[in-house]
Write a protein that holds these residues in place. Structure first.
Motif, PDB file in Angstrom:
ATOM      1  N   VAL A  38       0.955  -1.287  -0.053  1.00 24.19           N
ATOM      2  CA  VAL A  38       0.059  -0.023   0.012  1.00 24.19           C
ATOM      3  C   VAL A  38       0.902   1.179  -0.114  1.00 24.19           C
ATOM      4  N   GLN A  39       0.829   2.098  -0.912  1.00 21.01           N
ATOM      5  CA  GLN A  39       1.617   3.041  -1.183  1.00 21.01           C
ATOM      6  C   GLN A  39       1.013   4.412  -0.500  1.00 21.01           C
ATOM      7  N   ASP A  40       1.708   5.306   0.098  1.00 27.88           N
ATOM      8  CA  ASP A  40       1.147   6.637   1.001  1.00 27.88           C
ATOM      9  C   ASP A  40       1.793   7.704  -0.108  1.00 27.88           C
ATOM     10  N   LEU A  41       0.685   8.535  -0.712  1.00 22.24           N
ATOM     11  CA  LEU A  41       0.948   9.378  -1.480  1.00 22.24           C
ATOM     12  C   LEU A  41       0.674  10.747  -0.743  1.00 22.24           C
ATOM     13  N   SER A  42       1.855  11.389  -0.377  1.00 18.34           N
ATOM     14  CA  SER A  42       1.666  12.517   0.413  1.00 18.34           C
ATOM     15  C   SER A  42       2.215  13.826  -0.020  1.00 18.34           C
ATOM     16  N   ILE A  43       1.454  14.883   0.205  1.00 19.57           N
ATOM     17  CA  ILE A  43       1.976  16.257   0.023  1.00 19.57           C
ATOM     18  C   ILE A  43       2.172  17.163   1.338  1.00 19.57           C
ATOM     19  N   SER A  44       3.130  17.713   1.337  1.00 24.43           N
ATOM     20  CA  SER A  44       3.521  18.488   2.565  1.00 24.43           C
ATOM     21  C   SER A  44       3.553  19.824   2.254  1.00 24.43           C
ATOM     22  N   ILE A  45       2.581  20.681   3.246  1.00 23.95           N
ATOM     23  CA  ILE A  45       2.553  22.247   3.157  1.00 23.95           C
ATOM     24  C   ILE A  45       3.212  22.852   4.104  1.00 23.95           C
ATOM     25  N   ALA A  46       4.081  23.705   4.118  1.00 25.37           N
ATOM     26  CA  ALA A  46       5.025  24.388   4.991  1.00 25.37           C
ATOM     27  C   ALA A  46       4.597  25.892   4.930  1.00 25.37           C
ATOM     28  N   SER A  47       5.287  26.584   5.960  1.00 25.17           N
ATOM     29  CA  SER A  47       5.046  27.996   5.862  1.00 25.17           C
ATOM     30  C   SER A  47       6.444  28.440   6.472  1.00 25.17           C
ATOM     31  N   MET A  48       6.911  29.570   5.785  1.00 19.88           N
ATOM     32  CA  MET A  48       8.287  30.297   5.941  1.00 19.88           C
ATOM     33  C   MET A  48       8.423  30.774   7.236  1.00 19.88           C
ATOM     34  N   PHE A  49       7.214  31.143   8.074  1.00 21.27           N
ATOM     35  CA  PHE A  49       7.263  31.688   9.428  1.00 21.27           C
ATOM     36  C   PHE A  49       7.027  30.513  10.365  1.00 21.27           C
ATOM     37  N   TYR A  50       7.619  31.126  11.638  1.00 19.23           N
ATOM     38  CA  TYR A  50       7.762  30.287  12.932  1.00 19.23           C
ATOM     39  C   TYR A  50       6.475  29.972  13.466  1.00 19.23           C
ATOM     40  N   THR A  85      -4.288  13.484   7.508  1.00 19.80           N
ATOM     41  CA  THR A  85      -3.645  14.492   7.609  1.00 19.80           C
ATOM     42  C   THR A  85      -2.768  14.197   9.079  1.00 19.80           C
ATOM     43  N   GLN A  86      -1.574  14.876   8.837  1.00 21.11           N
ATOM     44  CA  GLN A  86      -0.297  14.782  10.082  1.00 21.11           C
ATOM     45  C   GLN A  86       0.069  16.072  10.174  1.00 21.11           C
ATOM     46  N   GLN A  87       0.238  16.803  11.290  1.00 18.91           N
ATOM     47  CA  GLN A  87       0.850  17.922  11.714  1.00 18.91           C
ATOM     48  C   GLN A  87       2.042  17.679  12.529  1.00 18.91           C
ATOM     49  N   ARG A  88       3.200  18.484  11.950  1.00 18.19           N
ATOM     50  CA  ARG A  88       4.470  18.213  12.643  1.00 18.19           C
ATOM     51  C   ARG A  88       5.286  19.425  12.650  1.00 18.19           C
ATOM     52  N   SER A 125       5.888  24.970  11.099  1.00 17.98           N
ATOM     53  CA  SER A 125       4.748  24.207  10.924  1.00 17.98           C
ATOM     54  C   SER A 125       4.765  23.577   9.542  1.00 17.98           C
ATOM     55  N   ILE A 126       4.339  22.370   9.610  1.00 24.41           N
ATOM     56  CA  ILE A 126       4.242  21.592   8.360  1.00 24.41           C
ATOM     57  C   ILE A 126       3.038  20.768   8.427  1.00 24.41           C
ATOM     58  N   LEU A 127       2.308  20.828   7.408  1.00 26.09           N
ATOM     59  CA  LEU A 127       0.903  19.991   7.351  1.00 26.09           C
ATOM     60  C   LEU A 127       1.217  18.999   6.282  1.00 26.09           C
ATOM     61  N   THR A 128       1.108  17.575   6.578  1.00 32.34           N
ATOM     62  CA  THR A 128       1.174  16.724   5.434  1.00 32.34           C
ATOM     63  C   THR A 128      -0.273  15.993   5.361  1.00 32.34           C
ATOM     64  N   ILE A 129      -0.670  15.943   3.949  1.00 32.21           N
ATOM     65  CA  ILE A 129      -1.967  15.431   3.384  1.00 32.21           C
ATOM     66  C   ILE A 129      -1.375  14.085   2.739  1.00 32.21           C
ATOM     67  N   THR A 130      -2.055  12.855   3.195  1.00 30.74           N
ATOM     68  CA  THR A 130      -1.674  11.674   2.573  1.00 30.74           C
ATOM     69  C   THR A 130      -2.914  10.863   2.010  1.00 30.74           C
ATOM     70  N   CYS A 131      -2.998  10.556   0.661  1.00 27.90           N
ATOM     71  CA  CYS A 131      -3.925   9.475   0.373  1.00 27.90           C
ATOM     72  C   CYS A 131      -3.153   8.159   0.167  1.00 27.90           C
ATOM     73  N   HIS A 132      -3.833   7.031   0.098  1.00 30.28           N
ATOM     74  CA  HIS A 132      -3.372   5.678   0.063  1.00 30.28           C
ATOM     75  C   HIS A 132      -3.926   4.808  -1.371  1.00 30.28           C
ATOM     76  N   ALA A 133      -2.827   4.288  -1.893  1.00 32.94           N
ATOM     77  CA  ALA A 133      -3.189   3.461  -2.987  1.00 32.94           C
ATOM     78  C   ALA A 133      -2.869   1.957  -2.779  1.00 32.94           C
ATOM     79  N   ALA A 134      -3.687   1.241  -2.923  1.00 33.87           N
ATOM     80  CA  ALA A 134      -3.153  -0.460  -2.791  1.00 33.87           C
ATOM     81  C   ALA A 134      -3.133  -0.978  -4.246  1.00 33.87           C
TER      82      ALA A 134
END
Length: 321
Positions: A38-50, A85-88, A125-134
């Motif tokens: 099962v493959q995790d297809l992720s896109i991470s969105i980040a901000s230049m601010f702290y 979604t995952q926040q890190r 702050s980084i927000l990762t959005i992941t969809c899954h494909a089997a």
């Protein structure tokens, strides 16, 4: 584009920024559990601010989704409906941009931020959005695992040949061994070149080792018969025949044990992961249905309030002459 909407829960006005991003994204495949991966297809969105200025979180009021109808490779992959979604947080990362002016502006902004806040604990702050494909693995089960299993099972039929016919035994064993190696080479042509072994590779290599061990055993039993008999003829009452039967029983038991362990691993590791993904799809569908019901109930309540705002006016029955 921007939209403004007043929330009915806290009476606050929220300004939303909408962006449509179109591009070609690349994801590294994890093929450890091939073909049940099962493959995790992720896109991470980040901000230049702290994080003292911007914190990226998933919208709690709107669920993320993926358009499964626009998925092109549906013959080979099955795209799950839910989105995780995952926040890190990270301390630092580098923004790459081709425009020199944008680089200078970003550097100026970073310098201002570094001057205003010298706290070492601040992060980005980084927000990762992941969809899954089997992967649709039925093809590989029948054309991979099943054929390798049949080729290996044929090697146990060689024990039906008399032990003193060593040449015939070794000839058939080597033919099956070369067939298995050639088949594995053909299967690997459909996979990208990777530096580790997949589950199918491990299974095929184990079967090849079983063929090699059986071929070595046929050579050993033939040598013992040639060394201890004058005419190299073995009857059913000789100890060579009993020894060959014990070797058959032990090798068959090991072969069955390997497959039992492999099936247990297959059920409790890759297939269990797929089951968890399917359960998340069910929960995602139920949450969408529940939100639709809540919207309908709110809409019906608003309609009732609007209808109750009208005051009934009695109509008198008067006769007009």
């Amino acid at each position: 584009r921007y939209t403004a909407k007043k929330s009915k829960e806290d009476n606050q006005i929220y300004i939303c920024e909408h962006r449509d991003i179109k591009g070609l994204f690349w994801e590294k495949l994890e093929l450890h559990h091939f073909p049940s991966d099962v493959q995790d297809l992720s896109i991470s969105i980040a901000s230049m601010f702290y994080d003292d200025k911007v914190i990226l979180i998933a919208d709690p009021n709107h669920l993320s989704g993926v358009n499964r109808e626009a998925f092109v490779d549906q013959q080979e992959w099955s795209l799950y409906e839910h989105v995780d979604t995952q926040q890190r947080f990270v301390k630092e990362f580098i923004f790459d941009d081709d425009d020199d002016d944008d680089d200078e502006e970003e550097n100026d902004n970073n310098n201002q931020l570094n001057n205003t806040n010298n706290n070492e604990d601040r992060k980005r702050s980084i927000l990762t959005i992941t969809c899954h494909a089997a992967r649709r693995s039925n093809y590989f089960y029948w054309n991979g695992y099943c054929l390798i299993l049949l080729i290996t099972l044929l090697s146990f039929c060689i024990f039906a040949i008399s032990p003193h016919l060593t040449g015939n035994r070794i000839q058939i064993s080597c033919t099956l061994l070369l067939t298995s190696i050639t088949f594995r080479w053909v299967v690997n042509r459909s996979l990208p070149t990777i530096s580790y072994l997949t589950s199918m590779d491990i299974y095929a290599i184990l079967c090849i080792f079983i063929l090699i061990i059986l071929c070595i055993w046929h050579a050993i039993i033939g040598f013992l018969i040639f060394k201890n008999t004058s005419d190299s003829v073995v009857t059913s009452k000789m100890w060579f025949t009993s020894l060959d039967r014990y070797a058959f029983c032990i090798s068959m038991s090991i072969f069955i044990g390997i497959h039992v362990i492999f099936l247990i691993w297959l059920i409790f590791v890759p297939l269990k992961h797929r089951k968890n993904m399917a359960n998340k799809d069910i929960q995602y569908g139920l949450s969408i249905v529940e939100k639709k019901r809540n919207r309908k109930s709110k809409w019906s309540k608003e309609q009732r309030k609007k209808s109750s705002a009208y005051t009934p006016v009695p109509i008198l029955d008067t006769n007009v002459i």
